[in-house]
Design an enzyme around this catalytic site. Sequence first.
Site, PDB file in Angstrom:
ATOM      1  CG  MET A 224      -1.594   1.315   1.502  1.00 31.21           C
ATOM      2  SD  MET A 224      -2.784   1.223   2.853  1.00 31.21           S
ATOM      3  CE  MET A 224      -1.730   0.920   4.253  1.00 31.21           C
TER       4      MET A 224
ATOM      5  CG  ASP B 263       0.747   8.086  -2.541  1.00 32.19           C
ATOM      6  OD1 ASP B 263       1.717   7.479  -2.071  1.00 32.19           O
ATOM      7  OD2 ASP B 263       0.799   8.757  -3.580  1.00 32.19           O
TER       8      ASP B 263
ATOM      9  NE  ARG C 236       4.458  11.749  -9.316  1.00 34.31           N
ATOM     10  CZ  ARG C 236       5.653  12.016  -9.818  1.00 34.31           C
ATOM     11  NH1 ARG C 236       5.781  12.364 -11.091  1.00 34.31           N
ATOM     12  NH2 ARG C 236       6.739  11.949  -9.046  1.00 34.31           N
TER      13      ARG C 236
ATOM     14  CG  ASP D  56       9.824  11.835  -6.478  1.00 35.09           C
ATOM     15  OD1 ASP D  56       9.728  10.840  -5.736  1.00 35.09           O
ATOM     16  OD2 ASP D  56       9.966  11.747  -7.711  1.00 35.09           O
TER      17      ASP D  56
END
Length: 549
Positions: free
Chosen positions: A20, A22, A145, A241
């Site tokens: 799993m 976000d 995104r 990121d």
Amino acid sequence: NAMLAWQRTAFHFQPPKNWMNDPNGPLYHKGWYHLFYQWNPHSAVWGNITWGHAVSRDLVHWLHLPLAMVPDHWYDANGVWSGSATRLPDGRIVMLYTGSTADSVQVQNLAEPADPSDPLLREWVKSDANPVLVPPPGIGLKDFRDPTTAWRVPNDTAWRVAIGSKDRSHAGLALVYRTEDFVRYDPDPALMHVVPGTGMWECVDFYPVATGSGGAGENSGLETSAPPGPGVKHVVKASLDDDKHDYYAIGTYDAAADTWTPDDTVNDVGIGLRYDYGKFYASKTFYDPVLRRRVLWGWVGETDSERADILKGWASLQIGSIPRTVLLDTKTGSNLLQWPVVEVENLRMSGKSFGGVALGHGSVVPLDVGKATQLDIEAEFEVDAAAVEAVTEAEVGFNCSTSAGAAGRGMLGPFGLLVLADEDRSEQTAVYFYLVKGTDGSLKTFFCQDELRGSKANDLVKRVYGSVVPVLNGENLSVRILVDHSIVESFAQGGRTCITSRVYPTRAIYDSARVFLFNNATNVHVTAKSVKIWQLNSAYIRPYSASSL
Ligand code: DQQ
């Protein structure tokens, strides 16, 4: 393997198995809180990303539902990536998400519930108009995104949506689009905000908070479209990121221009404040109309090896059953306050209180609480002011993450608690304060969490996490800690500074887990004025079956 099974959490949300990441599209609908999440149906590593789905009445107990969306179109063939929900005034729910196309281009897509009258929103329909947005000129095809929840501004019918990106010079940024129908979008000429050097901004979040001096009460959350103006500040959050941490800043939103300016330009988004100084990423807030609060969810990944994740058959957990309420700290005005949602207190079972425990230099005091693997702890410490006064030498350059952790002795710290510790403390996770006097005599309080002795296992990342925590005149030092088998979540000074650790004890498990108070400072006596410790019940996190409804 029993030890690996033991690491599963009891009241933090986890899918039954596999990978799993976000949290996606949190929303409240017809009596149920909905959580969607990035999930790999096939294994315990990232890939084949689909949207898992679970619902809850109280943000604590969960029912797993069938997958909400899977990669079944060219525009999301490589993954149904992160996105957010928006509830329109007529009750319609729109979901915007990023699709990674068959060619790995990042595009934005629209989906809506097939049957909005279903409180469980089990089926989702992707729009025929998809993709509704493609990367604009000047933006990389793989740098576009994670659409936010949409908002509106006064005297304008158009909705705004922000999307994270970066430019060619490696500046992180948020683009804003305007739309009336969620199908056609106009790019906003201005960028909402840009911060040089911060790289790709993932999972941008944008929301208002009340300053307490305007119309809205200081303890209430604000709807995403609450009008900007006196008494309202706006928060921008970006997940970087580059370093995998969630950064935020508080500032002012100019609704006419769709631009945002931070209050503190030095500590801007991506370089200043963090939601959490430990393991916590890709978070997202939503407005809960029931308790009128803004609730934050985050993804807490693993810090063990991929090999161990495959053996376990699962990886990562959500601060999902323990979402946090987010408010502006109206006392400091410079940071947010995060606190476990009040519903978690319903899991409290028997509790024990300890008062006035004196902690001399170098002391370690066991607290007899019985089972110590699922706990809610609230502790308050008082330091001997005269001893602090007497320290004249300055201890400059202290930093939790470069320090020796709880074993490193300073004049005014560390002191605090040891959790997930075994009897002889061969394993322990330390949660503590560390005071530092500056050359000018001013006092700085650090809040740290030390995982270095968290586990005997060695295929783990073990760190000392933490940062400065603001302490105002007359305040004692206080901490809240949630312990759940392999996670320790800590909140200092009412949630001004938060730290989440994943720890994988091999000895401090089942009945062998203990709690201690400690003071490893050389020059100061500390009193644990009050320590309250509750056993926490397990949450029901149940598999789906049509008959369970
Ligand atoms: N995870 C998603 C992306 C997002 C990233 C893909 C953040 O949409 O940018 O699983 O963890």
